[in-house]
Motif scaffolding. Structure first.
Motif, mmCIF file in Angstrom:
data_model
loop_
_atom_site.group_PDB
_atom_site.id
_atom_site.type_symbol
_atom_site.label_atom_id
_atom_site.label_comp_id
_atom_site.label_asym_id
_atom_site.label_seq_id
_atom_site.Cartn_x
_atom_site.Cartn_y
_atom_site.Cartn_z
ATOM 1 N N GLY A 120 12.877 7.031 -6.831
ATOM 2 C CA GLY A 120 13.296 6.010 -5.848
ATOM 3 C C GLY A 120 12.353 4.970 -5.819
ATOM 4 O O GLY A 120 12.765 3.682 -5.545
ATOM 5 N N LEU A 121 11.013 5.271 -5.838
ATOM 6 C CA LEU A 121 10.020 4.056 -5.815
ATOM 7 C C LEU A 121 9.968 3.309 -7.054
ATOM 8 O O LEU A 121 10.034 2.138 -7.454
ATOM 9 N N ASN A 176 1.948 -3.961 -11.886
ATOM 10 C CA ASN A 176 0.852 -2.938 -11.909
ATOM 11 C C ASN A 176 1.441 -1.530 -11.252
ATOM 12 O O ASN A 176 0.952 -0.606 -12.047
ATOM 13 N N ILE A 177 2.140 -1.896 -10.312
ATOM 14 C CA ILE A 177 2.814 -0.629 -9.718
ATOM 15 C C ILE A 177 3.672 0.198 -10.820
ATOM 16 O O ILE A 177 3.757 1.284 -10.835
ATOM 17 N N ARG A 178 4.291 -0.753 -11.491
ATOM 18 C CA ARG A 178 5.271 -0.195 -12.452
ATOM 19 C C ARG A 178 4.487 0.618 -13.503
ATOM 20 O O ARG A 178 4.866 1.733 -14.037
ATOM 21 N N MET A 228 0.788 -1.289 -0.015
ATOM 22 C CA MET A 228 -0.095 0.104 0.042
ATOM 23 C C MET A 228 0.794 1.405 0.069
ATOM 24 O O MET A 228 0.336 2.429 -0.612
ATOM 25 N N GLU A 229 2.001 1.108 0.452
ATOM 26 C CA GLU A 229 2.885 2.296 0.559
ATOM 27 C C GLU A 229 3.142 2.993 -0.870
ATOM 28 O O GLU A 229 3.450 3.936 -1.098
ATOM 29 N N SER A 230 3.409 1.998 -1.758
ATOM 30 C CA SER A 230 3.694 2.188 -3.140
ATOM 31 C C SER A 230 2.455 3.154 -3.671
ATOM 32 O O SER A 230 2.780 4.179 -4.372
ATOM 33 N N ALA A 262 2.583 6.575 -2.293
ATOM 34 C CA ALA A 262 3.697 7.326 -2.704
ATOM 35 C C ALA A 262 3.369 7.737 -4.385
ATOM 36 O O ALA A 262 3.574 8.914 -4.829
ATOM 37 N N ILE A 263 2.821 6.970 -4.920
ATOM 38 C CA ILE A 263 2.312 7.422 -6.397
ATOM 39 C C ILE A 263 1.409 8.446 -6.227
ATOM 40 O O ILE A 263 1.200 9.470 -7.084
ATOM 41 N N GLU A 264 0.167 8.317 -5.576
ATOM 42 C CA GLU A 264 -0.960 9.448 -5.106
ATOM 43 C C GLU A 264 -0.225 10.710 -4.875
ATOM 44 O O GLU A 264 -0.834 11.787 -5.122
#
Length: 76
Positions: free
Chosen positions: A18-19, A58-60, A1-3, A6-8
């Protein structure tokens, strides 16, 4: 969820550098682990790892598609 957070919360593409690096490393490790699971015929581990890989991909994609002022689109 941290990712996701960070995106939001990013206000500029550089805020995601960094992410992006962390996530690229996670994807690489997941690929290696998945290859090992297949080599070992460990179907259960391969299933779990495929789900994990899908999450990191999906994060990428959300990082790649990030645009200022637009909410991130995360597909599960």
């Amino acid at each position: 969820m941290e990712s996701h957070e960070a995106i939001e919360e990013a206000e500029h593409p550089s805020h995601l550098d960094g992410l992006r690096a962390e996530n690229d490393a996670r994807v690489a490790v997941c690929h290696e682990d998945l290859a090992r699971a297949f080599a070992d015929d460990d179907v259960d581990a391969a299933k779990r790892l495929a789900i994990r890989l899908r999450y990191w991909v999906n994060i990428r994609n959300a990082i790649h598609d990030w645009e200022e002022g637009k909410p991130p689109v995360l597909i599960h």
